[in-house]
Scaffold this motif. Structure first.
Motif, short mmCIF file in Angstrom:
data_model
loop_
_atom_site.label_atom_id
_atom_site.label_comp_id
_atom_site.label_asym_id
_atom_site.label_seq_id
_atom_site.Cartn_x
_atom_site.Cartn_y
_atom_site.Cartn_z
N MET A 70 -23.01 -15.41 -41.65
CA MET A 70 -23.69 -15.00 -40.43
C MET A 70 -23.11 -15.81 -39.29
N LYS A 71 -22.73 -15.14 -38.22
CA LYS A 71 -22.21 -15.88 -37.08
C LYS A 71 -22.73 -15.28 -35.78
N GLY A 72 -22.92 -16.15 -34.82
CA GLY A 72 -23.45 -15.72 -33.53
C GLY A 72 -23.37 -16.86 -32.54
N GLY A 73 -24.03 -16.69 -31.41
CA GLY A 73 -24.01 -17.70 -30.38
C GLY A 73 -25.24 -17.63 -29.52
N MET A 74 -25.42 -18.64 -28.69
CA MET A 74 -26.56 -18.67 -27.76
C MET A 74 -26.19 -19.50 -26.55
N ILE A 75 -26.75 -19.11 -25.41
CA ILE A 75 -26.51 -19.80 -24.14
C ILE A 75 -27.85 -20.25 -23.57
N LEU A 76 -27.93 -21.53 -23.21
CA LEU A 76 -29.12 -22.07 -22.54
C LEU A 76 -28.79 -22.18 -21.05
N HIS A 77 -29.59 -21.50 -20.22
CA HIS A 77 -29.34 -21.48 -18.79
C HIS A 77 -30.67 -21.51 -18.06
N GLU A 78 -30.62 -21.43 -16.76
CA GLU A 78 -31.84 -21.57 -15.97
C GLU A 78 -32.84 -20.44 -16.24
N ILE B 288 -22.00 -20.92 -14.17
CA ILE B 288 -23.31 -21.54 -14.02
C ILE B 288 -23.39 -22.82 -14.85
N THR B 289 -24.30 -23.69 -14.45
CA THR B 289 -24.61 -24.86 -15.28
C THR B 289 -25.32 -24.37 -16.54
N SER B 290 -24.77 -24.70 -17.69
CA SER B 290 -25.30 -24.12 -18.92
C SER B 290 -24.83 -24.92 -20.12
N ALA B 291 -25.44 -24.64 -21.26
CA ALA B 291 -25.00 -25.17 -22.54
C ALA B 291 -24.96 -24.01 -23.52
N TYR B 292 -24.02 -24.05 -24.46
CA TYR B 292 -23.96 -22.96 -25.42
C TYR B 292 -23.58 -23.47 -26.80
N MET B 293 -23.81 -22.61 -27.79
CA MET B 293 -23.51 -22.97 -29.17
C MET B 293 -23.02 -21.74 -29.91
N SER C 130 -22.06 -22.76 -52.99
CA SER C 130 -21.56 -23.51 -51.83
C SER C 130 -22.10 -22.89 -50.56
N VAL C 131 -22.73 -23.71 -49.72
CA VAL C 131 -23.25 -23.27 -48.43
C VAL C 131 -22.79 -24.25 -47.37
N SER C 132 -22.25 -23.77 -46.28
CA SER C 132 -21.76 -24.66 -45.22
C SER C 132 -22.02 -24.05 -43.86
N ALA C 133 -21.88 -24.88 -42.84
CA ALA C 133 -22.10 -24.43 -41.46
C ALA C 133 -21.07 -25.06 -40.54
N ASN C 134 -20.53 -24.26 -39.64
CA ASN C 134 -19.60 -24.73 -38.63
C ASN C 134 -20.20 -24.42 -37.27
N VAL C 135 -20.33 -25.42 -36.42
CA VAL C 135 -21.00 -25.25 -35.13
C VAL C 135 -20.08 -25.75 -34.01
N LEU C 136 -19.91 -24.94 -32.98
CA LEU C 136 -19.19 -25.34 -31.78
C LEU C 136 -20.19 -25.51 -30.66
N LEU C 137 -20.21 -26.69 -30.05
CA LEU C 137 -21.11 -26.98 -28.94
C LEU C 137 -20.32 -27.03 -27.65
N GLY D 192 -33.44 -19.26 -19.24
CA GLY D 192 -33.96 -19.38 -20.61
C GLY D 192 -32.84 -19.42 -21.63
N LEU D 193 -33.16 -19.01 -22.84
CA LEU D 193 -32.21 -19.00 -23.95
C LEU D 193 -31.83 -17.56 -24.27
N THR D 194 -30.53 -17.26 -24.25
CA THR D 194 -30.04 -15.92 -24.54
C THR D 194 -29.20 -15.95 -25.80
N LEU D 195 -29.53 -15.07 -26.75
CA LEU D 195 -28.80 -14.98 -28.01
C LEU D 195 -27.77 -13.86 -27.94
N GLY D 196 -26.71 -14.01 -28.72
CA GLY D 196 -25.69 -12.97 -28.76
C GLY D 196 -24.68 -13.24 -29.85
N LYS D 197 -23.60 -12.50 -29.81
CA LYS D 197 -22.53 -12.71 -30.77
C LYS D 197 -21.74 -13.97 -30.39
N ASN D 198 -20.72 -14.29 -31.18
CA ASN D 198 -19.92 -15.48 -30.92
C ASN D 198 -19.44 -15.51 -29.47
#
Length: 813
Positions: A635-643, A157-162, A180-187, A645-651
């Protein structure tokens, strides 16, 4: 008493009809036998033509006894009987070669054209929910093992995720505190066949945050040339020359497009059968392939790649049960290709971090070609204004002597103040001695002349004179020796020398074994370096692990592990470590570990907890010794933006699946660690295998009572990087068992109950009994019997008796 007896007869007949098979000749049955007198009708007209009524049903489909799909099949009336609707187009996706069946042009989308194919058979087993199709071998495409028709590929599907990974660290050492606090994000974003990927890294939130954006690129798979194209910030593979970072374009073969039996290297097996024979291929005593062949010469070219080595034993069993056999020696190296296969990679762009070079533009390409079952030739080119290199190589599967490759490269380098040129030759070898259990996984030697440099050396040039610090010779070898039930021995050796006289050595030997449930190992390593970071470390290690079995809350067998290890540097210093680990809660969502370490009188300990919720994964750890204590958390997880709405989940994996359950929330997925649908009916299943069949299953044992599903398993074949949407049709609503009358009489036994979507919802049983599910407050059905008789059944739950299953009576008008 008579009425009760007839009821049982009717139910037995109904069960018999449902569990029988569709046959070529329908049996006739006198419905009057079931008549109970005035007002009791029985309609078996549909069953007299077939044991299944027209409608849509979920079936497992087999072709020549091989499973193909689990999908919806439409059954329609065809003159004297009910038959499955199978188009030639569908049969073609199952392997039927349409060019071989007839010169006559047939309508590929018609349901019943397959009857014109001679010797094609279709059998329906309603009891097992299977549809078996028999296609003559002469009409089939010759597909290799693991082949999946491209019509099943899903671009998603056409979508975006993180994906996000937040991590923090706190340490206190003799009163000095550090945070020390840091963040790594994959788009990622997907549009049709195109994929976009990017990495963001933010460091030191608590002090001076720094944002670093890397690996921005687009890519697309091109099936017609079995390749993948990438555009953006990329890295060359480094298969032959050194790997380099650059901005540009990469075009390379993509082996994942091939069936599994065509990936990697495997020899072609040729032989001769005297009769219709069964050919079996074994490796190391294990059967890895079986096929039937006709009399005469045969060729097997679809073996799965089976590791780096191991001779193949071929047995030919003839019709008279006589057996002949022969051996095909087999060893492999990464450079070996199957006969006729071409592999390539082309990188074009501008090198990164090359401010001192006159021009950062470069070309890096390599090509591999399998000449035959023995030889593969390959070459590579790397060009820049400051660097020119050419490499030629040959690899060979030399039978009982193993696999060998030889590669020679010439390079001309231009540094800031001087030029250099030289050659480098490397040899790789692999061999498995199955009779002794020894495997030489990889043995290599490379010699470079004093003037030979890699492109990376030219890029990394600084103000120092590096002429004497380039690589001279490298030796490496990895050997494993199986001792059967007594365990295994292994050794790894690596040595690198430089033209300035410095060198690096790394050697390790070890032994692994198990006694019942206890596994243990003993190893010795020696790391020696006399460069500017000179060191000499000799360590002997011992480790052992044992499971502790116990019954969990659901009385199922679970386990925790206790482990012990000891290390010594052979100078009297010994380090001891003991640990305990395991998991708790349903689906093992909470994992824990605790360990202690004693090193030269210094005692330390740490504990760690990892919890996988439905939406993210959390980790926290604490450690302490006599000088310091620290806390780490993440803390790690992921989310998908699709038609939807926004769905949260694990990586989220690069290729994933988005499950939809038609708005039903809290629906659990089978064999997935704490994955359930959210309030909108969506859930994320990560890490799908591209171009392979992936199964998604609803855990029906954990479904709420008010939910029913006709098809709980679905299979999807996502393309590379896709987010495939997998939709399940769940019926959420009440269940009811209703006795229905029409004009004062019970509805005829065997009548069809049709819902508002024209789907078969139920069949009328004895005394007008109808079982229905997914009911809302108000629902309407069409009841059909005979050839032209019908009535409308309107159901309101308020008019029925409430219970776990609603019950009562209703009239059909």
């Amino acid at each position: 008493m008579k009425k009760q007896r007839l009821n049982k007869v009717a139910y037995c007949l109904f069960i018999f009809l449902i569990q029988s098979k569709v046959t070529a000749h329908a049996e006739s049955f006198d419905a009057a036998f079931l008549s109970e007198g005035e007002g009791a009708e029985v309609d078996l007209s549909s069953f007299s033509r077939s044991d299944i009524l027209p409608g849509k049903y979920i079936f497992d489909i087999f072709v020549n006894e091989n499973y193909k799909a689990n999908e919806e099949v439409i059954f329609k009336d065809n003159e004297a009987k009910v038959q499955p609707c199978i188009s030639l187009q569908k049969l073609s996706s199952f392997g039927l070669d349409l060019t071989k069946i007839s010169e006559k042009k047939l309508n590929q989308k018609s349901c019943f054209e397959y009857q014109q194919i001679k010797d094609l058979g279709v059998e329906v087993d309603t009891a097992k929910q299977t549809l078996s199709i028999s296609i003559p071998q002469a009409y089939l495409n010759k597909d290799v093992r693991g082949y999946i028709d491209k019509s099943r590929w899903d671009n998603g599907i056409t979508s975006a995720y993180m994906n996000y990974y937040l991590t923090g660290y706190y340490n206190s050492y003799h009163g000095d505190n550090a945070n020390s606090v840091s963040a790594n994000v994959l788009l990622g974003a997907n549009f049709n066949e195109w994929r976009y990927r990017s990495n963001l890294f933010v460091s030191d939130f608590s002090d001076s945050p720094k944002l670093n954006i890397t690996n921005n690129y687009l890519y697309k798979v091109i099936p017609s040339i079995e390749s993948k194209i990438k555009i953006g910030e990329l890295h060359s593979s480094g298969k032959i020359f050194s790997s380099n970072s650059y901005d540009g374009i990469q075009l390379a073969t993509y082996d994942n497009l091939l069936p599994q039996s065509q990936r990697g290297f495997a020899p072609v097996i040729k032989g001769i059968a005297k009769s219709n024979a069964l050919v079996t291929v074994k490796q190391g005593g294990n059967t890895i392939y079986k096929t039937s062949v006709q009399p005469g010469p045969f060729e097997i070219d679809d073996l799965y790649s089976t590791g780096s080595s191991g001779d193949l034993h071929i047995e030919i069993k003839e019709e008279d049960n006589s057996i002949s056999s022969f051996i095909v020696p087999y060893s492999s190296l990464p450079s070996l290709q199957r006969a006729g296969h071409i592999g390539y990679e082309v990188n074009v762009g501008k090198l990164k971090n090359t401010e001192h070079l006159s021009d950062g533009l470069f070309l890096d390409s390599n090509t591999y070609y399998g000449l035959n079952n023995t030889f593969t030739i390959y070459n590579a080119v790397q060009l820049n204004n400051n660097y020119k290199a050419l490499s030629l190589g040959i690899a060979a599967n030399i039978g009982e002597f193993g696999a060998l490759s030889v590669n020679t490269a010439y390079a001309k380098s231009k540094f800031q103040n001087w030029d250099s040129e030289g050659v480098s030759t490397s040899v790789l070898y692999s061999k498995s001695l199955m009779t002794t259990g020894m495997t030489v996984n990889l043995a290599g030697y490379r010699y470079s002349s004093k003037g030979y440099y890699d492109l990376s050396d030219v890029i990394n040039e600084d103000n120092t004179n590096i002429r004497g610090n380039n690589k001279k010779a490298r030796e490496n070898i990895t050997i494993n020796q199986s001792l059967g039930k007594y365990g295994s021995l292994y050794t790894n050796y690596y040595k690198q020398t430089y033209w300035d006289g410095s060198k690096e050595n790394n050697c390790m030997v070890g032994y692994n074994a198990s006694i019942k449930n206890i596994t243990f190992g003993l190893s010795y390593s020696n790391v020696k370096s006399d460069n500017k970071y000179s060191s000499n470390d000799k360590v002997i290690s011992f480790n052992a692990s044992m499971p502790i079995y116990y019954k969990d809350a659901k009385n199922s067998l679970s386990s925790s592990y206790v482990s012990y290890s000891a290390d010594s540097n052979l100078s009297g210093d010994v380090s001891h470590r003991a640990s305990f680990s395991g998991s708790l809660l349903e689906d093992k969502t909470l994992q824990y570990s605790a360990s202690t370490r004693l090193n030269s009188g210094d005692f330390s300990g740490n504990v760690n907890l990892n919890y996988a919720s439905r939406l993210a994964e959390y980790n926290i750890g604490y450690s302490k010794n006599k000088d310091s204590q620290s806390v780490n958390y993440s803390m790690k997880g992921g989310m998908i933006l699709h038609e939807g709405g926004l769905t949260l989940g694990k990586n989220i994996g690069d290729t994933s699946m988005l499950v939809s359950t038609n708005g039903a929330a809290n629906v659990p997925l089978f064999n997935q660690r704490n994955v359930v649908t959210d309030k909108k009916g969506y859930a994320i299943v990560s890490f799908a295998r591209p171009y392979q069949e992936n199964s998604i299953e609803i855990d029906v044992d954990k479904l709420d009572d008010n939910i029913e599903i006709a098809k709980s398993v679905k299979k999807v074949v996502p393309t590379d990087g896709a987010i495939s949407k997998v939709s399940f049709d769940l019926k959420k609503g009440a269940k009811a068992l209703i006795n229905v009358k029409y004009q004062g009489k019970w509805l005829p036994f065997g009548s069809s109950v049709i819902d508002e979507n024209d789907d078969q919802a139920s069949i009328v049983g004895d005394e007008g009994k109808i079982y229905l599910s997914g009911l809302q407050e108000k629902q309407s059905y069409q009841i059909q019997w005979g050839r032209d008789k019908s009535c409308r059944l309107n159901i309101e739950l308020n008019n029925l008796n409430e219970g776990r299953i609603y019950y009562g009576q209703a009239d059909c008008i």
